[in-house]
Write a protein that holds these residues in place. Structure first.
Motif, mmCIF file in Angstrom:
data_model
loop_
_atom_site.group_PDB
_atom_site.id
_atom_site.type_symbol
_atom_site.label_atom_id
_atom_site.label_comp_id
_atom_site.label_asym_id
_atom_site.label_seq_id
_atom_site.Cartn_x
_atom_site.Cartn_y
_atom_site.Cartn_z
ATOM 1 N N UNK A 351 16.919 -17.225 0.710
ATOM 2 C CA UNK A 351 16.742 -15.674 0.380
ATOM 3 C C UNK A 351 15.542 -15.731 -0.707
ATOM 4 N N UNK A 352 15.198 -16.664 -1.445
ATOM 5 C CA UNK A 352 14.100 -16.579 -2.400
ATOM 6 C C UNK A 352 12.861 -16.424 -1.613
ATOM 7 N N UNK A 353 12.885 -17.444 -0.493
ATOM 8 C CA UNK A 353 11.481 -17.621 0.197
ATOM 9 C C UNK A 353 11.439 -16.202 0.973
ATOM 10 N N UNK A 354 12.395 -15.704 1.510
ATOM 11 C CA UNK A 354 12.203 -14.419 2.232
ATOM 12 C C UNK A 354 11.760 -13.364 1.392
ATOM 13 N N UNK A 355 12.237 -13.282 0.080
ATOM 14 C CA UNK A 355 12.070 -12.232 -0.868
ATOM 15 C C UNK A 355 10.449 -12.318 -1.320
ATOM 16 N N UNK A 356 9.862 -13.461 -1.443
ATOM 17 C CA UNK A 356 8.532 -13.840 -1.843
ATOM 18 C C UNK A 356 7.702 -13.339 -0.575
ATOM 19 N N UNK A 357 8.089 -13.882 0.759
ATOM 20 C CA UNK A 357 7.202 -13.655 1.738
ATOM 21 C C UNK A 357 6.914 -12.174 2.161
ATOM 22 N N UNK A 358 8.190 -11.530 1.994
ATOM 23 C CA UNK A 358 8.108 -9.849 2.250
ATOM 24 C C UNK A 358 7.469 -9.145 1.103
ATOM 25 N N UNK A 359 7.480 -9.803 -0.009
ATOM 26 C CA UNK A 359 6.556 -9.019 -1.328
ATOM 27 C C UNK A 359 5.450 -9.193 -0.991
ATOM 28 N N UNK A 360 4.727 -10.406 -0.432
ATOM 29 C CA UNK A 360 3.221 -10.667 -0.373
ATOM 30 C C UNK A 360 2.819 -9.722 0.879
ATOM 31 N N UNK A 361 3.710 -9.909 1.854
ATOM 32 C CA UNK A 361 3.406 -9.115 3.209
ATOM 33 C C UNK A 361 2.960 -7.610 2.769
ATOM 34 N N UNK A 362 3.877 -7.002 1.844
ATOM 35 C CA UNK A 362 3.557 -5.672 1.834
ATOM 36 C C UNK A 362 2.721 -5.313 0.557
ATOM 37 N N UNK A 363 2.666 -6.033 -0.573
ATOM 38 C CA UNK A 363 1.978 -6.009 -1.693
ATOM 39 C C UNK A 363 0.560 -6.410 -1.682
ATOM 40 N N UNK A 364 0.435 -7.455 -0.689
ATOM 41 C CA UNK A 364 -1.234 -7.866 -0.777
ATOM 42 C C UNK A 364 -2.056 -6.821 0.002
ATOM 43 N N UNK A 365 -1.709 -6.057 1.186
ATOM 44 C CA UNK A 365 -2.437 -4.871 1.613
ATOM 45 C C UNK A 365 -2.639 -3.740 0.632
ATOM 46 N N UNK A 366 -1.275 -3.553 0.008
ATOM 47 C CA UNK A 366 -1.102 -2.474 -0.717
ATOM 48 C C UNK A 366 -2.210 -2.427 -2.109
ATOM 49 N N UNK A 367 -2.163 -3.579 -2.640
ATOM 50 C CA UNK A 367 -2.721 -3.457 -3.944
ATOM 51 C C UNK A 367 -4.423 -3.669 -3.517
ATOM 52 N N UNK A 368 -4.789 -4.570 -2.516
ATOM 53 C CA UNK A 368 -6.150 -4.675 -2.197
ATOM 54 C C UNK A 368 -6.802 -3.396 -1.535
ATOM 55 N N UNK A 369 -6.085 -2.838 -0.864
ATOM 56 C CA UNK A 369 -6.432 -1.484 0.035
ATOM 57 C C UNK A 369 -6.552 -0.544 -1.027
ATOM 58 N N UNK A 370 -5.709 -0.339 -2.110
ATOM 59 C CA UNK A 370 -5.838 0.593 -3.252
ATOM 60 C C UNK A 370 -7.234 0.251 -4.107
ATOM 61 N N UNK A 371 -7.520 -0.853 -4.070
ATOM 62 C CA UNK A 371 -9.078 -1.200 -4.784
ATOM 63 C C UNK A 371 -10.000 -0.805 -4.026
ATOM 64 N N UNK A 372 -9.790 -0.760 -2.675
ATOM 65 C CA UNK A 372 -10.985 -0.359 -1.684
ATOM 66 C C UNK A 372 -11.002 1.125 -1.880
ATOM 67 N N UNK A 373 -10.121 1.930 -1.631
ATOM 68 C CA UNK A 373 -10.050 3.456 -1.781
ATOM 69 C C UNK A 373 -9.946 3.851 -3.077
ATOM 70 N N UNK A 374 -10.068 3.245 -4.034
ATOM 71 C CA UNK A 374 -9.866 3.704 -5.399
ATOM 72 C C UNK A 374 -10.703 4.894 -5.850
ATOM 73 N N UNK A 375 -11.956 5.191 -5.318
ATOM 74 C CA UNK A 375 -12.554 6.291 -5.740
ATOM 75 C C UNK A 375 -11.949 7.556 -5.055
ATOM 76 N N UNK A 376 -11.950 7.693 -3.702
ATOM 77 C CA UNK A 376 -11.105 8.901 -3.114
ATOM 78 C C UNK A 376 -9.844 9.187 -3.706
#
Length: 558
Positions: A351-376
């Motif tokens: 369960x701990x492993x699944x939680x961490x994997x699901x977290x990074x699966x969503x949060x990595x593209x979300x945070x990096x994507x936000x940084x890329x489109x920060x201006x608009x």
């Protein structure tokens, strides 16, 4: 769903038991959807709110005053609720897994009594301490700050009882009603505050401080609507809950005093961990002006405005992605508590492993994507501003650490690792304090975020190390999959950046509509690339299960 889970039809109905991963994904989906919608409302309202408040200078000051009121309110709110949703959810799930439903109902009833008392006490303390808090905040009138802070104290009378009811429902592994109540709360709050500022500033030509105070009072209105909905759900489900309680084993006999002690003992650590982000923000509120006066050439007005942009505008946007970590934390607490009750260490590790994997699966593209489109993105919500864009880019990276802290803090408490979690947070706060001055001196306003990255980074590292020692989750598998996610995220970021720059050749990013077009198309293309790559590599199949595998088949992705 298992028989100890509240279903949409009947609580005691025998249905197919869901795995912990299925429950986590389903619950996270509900809570994430509600959180994102709520956060979007919380970010979108600022556009008409600031326009109706006055000219840009007046609106910026009003926004800073609003944030100065809300930051201490968030801390008092955590104190008033005492981490109750997660604490109650943990205990309810624990006793339900033992078929002790009568005990779960007792915990809920006693929890309501405890929260009513803490709500009154916290509201009184916040009301009385308002002048002191306002006097320690950057660049505002003490009288104005006091009025705004006191307008928020009334919400503390209602929200604690609302929180314990949410926790009771979450303890049955049903996140739907809690998610809906969260959205109702935000919707009612935003409608009231926009109506208030429109009438006060546009129709009656009232003062800014009265408009801000009325806006913050919207928290009370939102709480009233939310708790009304939750009580309706409890009333509607009462016959089924009573039927389940009648079938309880009743082998556990807990006195009223034991219940009170258990709630308090469980809740106090949740409040401290749950206040982690707010405690970091309070350090900023009480030190930013003093340090920036010494290390920068900003005028007092520029210091206040920069603080408002960083802690107000930027914070609202990053909380949209951080909400996913919070949603997963809310979902994982009762699941982990249930596994602890059953002493199933193998499933706990998974369960701990699944939680961490699901977290990074969503949060990595979300945070990096936000940084890329920060201006608009920043332009859409607050207008074109290079300063705000730069802050959002740095804060986007910070949000990954904040989201991981929220998830790991709740996970450790659910796994009865409270003391190590508290020590990890304390060490992180010391790091934050130690780096605040040098980071502000080096990076100016961005120093707030950089010191947060170091502080939360240390805290998260200590939490992950402890959970590995306790559960021995497969760290090799986790690192391999996170590495794959990083590669896919880099590809997504390159595509998003290329599309954004190409669109800039034909549209003007200063315009809100143009910025929305650029943000939507570039983020959409990046998202499509990430989803396709996740399906192509089978990563999504492994994390999300058979439904995603069938989707890949339908899309003819081999």
């Amino acid at each position: 769903m298992s028989k100890d889970t509240v279903s949409d039809n009947k609580i005691g109905q025998q249905t197919k038991e869901l795995s912990s991963k299925d429950k986590m994904i389903s619950g996270s989906a509900w809570m994430t959807g509600a959180s994102i919608l709520s956060r979007l409302l919380g970010a979108l309202y600022i556009i008409p709110w600031m326009a109706w408040m006055g000219n840009p200078s007046v609106a910026a000051s009003a926004n800073a005053l609003y944030i100065i009121g809300y930051t201490p309110y968030a801390l008092f709110l955590n104190i008033a609720t005492a981490g109750v949703p997660s604490a109650i959810a943990k205990q309810v799930s624990y006793y339900n897994s033992l078929n002790e439903y009568e005990t779960s109902q007792k915990i809920y009833r006693k929890g309501l009594q405890v929260m009513a008392i803490t709500g009154v006490v916290s509201a009184l303390i916040m009301y009385v301490a308002a002048p002191l808090i306002a006097g320690s905040s950057p660049g505002i009138s003490v009288d104005d700050g006091t009025q705004v802070i006191r307008s928020l104290s009334w919400a503390l009378l209602i929200i604690p009882c609302m929180s314990v009811t949410r926790g009771y429902i979450q303890g049955h592994h049903v996140m739907k009603y809690s998610a809906i109540s969260q959205f109702i709360e935000q919707l009612a709050r935003v409608i009231f505050m926009l109506a208030a500022v429109y009438f006060i500033r546009q129709i009656w030509n009232g003062s800014v401080v009265n408009a801000v105070s009325a806006s913050t009072f919207g928290a009370v209105i939102g709480a009233v609507f939310s708790i009304g909905y939750l009580f309706y759900i409890i009333w509607r489900k009462k016959p089924e809950l009573d039927e389940h309680a009648a079938q309880s084993l009743n082998k556990v006999n807990i006195s009223t005093n034991e219940i009170f002690k258990s709630i308090i003992r469980t809740a106090i650590p949740f409040i401290i961990i749950g206040s982690g982000i707010t405690l970091f923000q309070m350090i900023d509120q009480f030190t930013f002006q003093q340090i920036m006066t010494r290390v920068s050439d900003f005028t007092p007005k520029e210091i206040v405005d920069s603080y408002g942009i960083a802690s107000g505008n930027v914070n609202k946007l990053i909380m949209i992605v951080i909400s996913f970590g919070g949603s997963m934390a809310i979902t994982s607490v009762p699941l982990i508590s249930e596994l602890i009750a059953k002493n199933d260490l193998k499933k706990l590790s998974r369960q701990v492993s699944d939680s961490l994997q699901l977290f990074f699966f969503i949060m990595l593209p979300a945070t990096i994507g936000m940084a890329v489109v920060a201006e608009p993105l920043y332009t859409v919500f607050y207008g074109q501003n290079d300063f705000g864009t730069n802050l959002l880019q740095v804060a986007s990276f910070m949000s990954l650490f904040l989201g991981l802290f929220v998830l790991m803090g709740s996970t450790m408490q659910a796994a009865n690792q409270t003391r190590p979690a508290l020590w990890a947070l304390a060490i992180g706060l010391v790091v934050k304090l130690a780096l605040q001055y040098p980071m502000l001196a080096i990076a100016q306003t961005n120093g707030m975020f950089i010191s947060n990255i170091f502080g939360f980074g240390v805290t998260v590292f200590l939490m992950l190390r402890k959970m590995y020692k306790v559960t021995h989750f497969n760290i090799g598998l986790l690192l391999r999959r996170v590495l794959l996610m990083v590669i896919l995220t880099v590809v997504m970021a390159i595509v998003t950046f290329a599309v954004k720059e190409a669109l800039y050749l034909v549209v003007h990013p200063e315009n809100r509509l143009s910025a929305l077009l650029v943000m939507g198309v570039s983020a959409g293309m990046g998202g499509i690339v990430y989803v396709y790559a996740s399906l192509k590599t089978r990563l999504a199949d492994r994390l999300l299960g058979a439904r995603v595998a069938s989707l890949r088949t339908k899309l003819h992705i081999k």
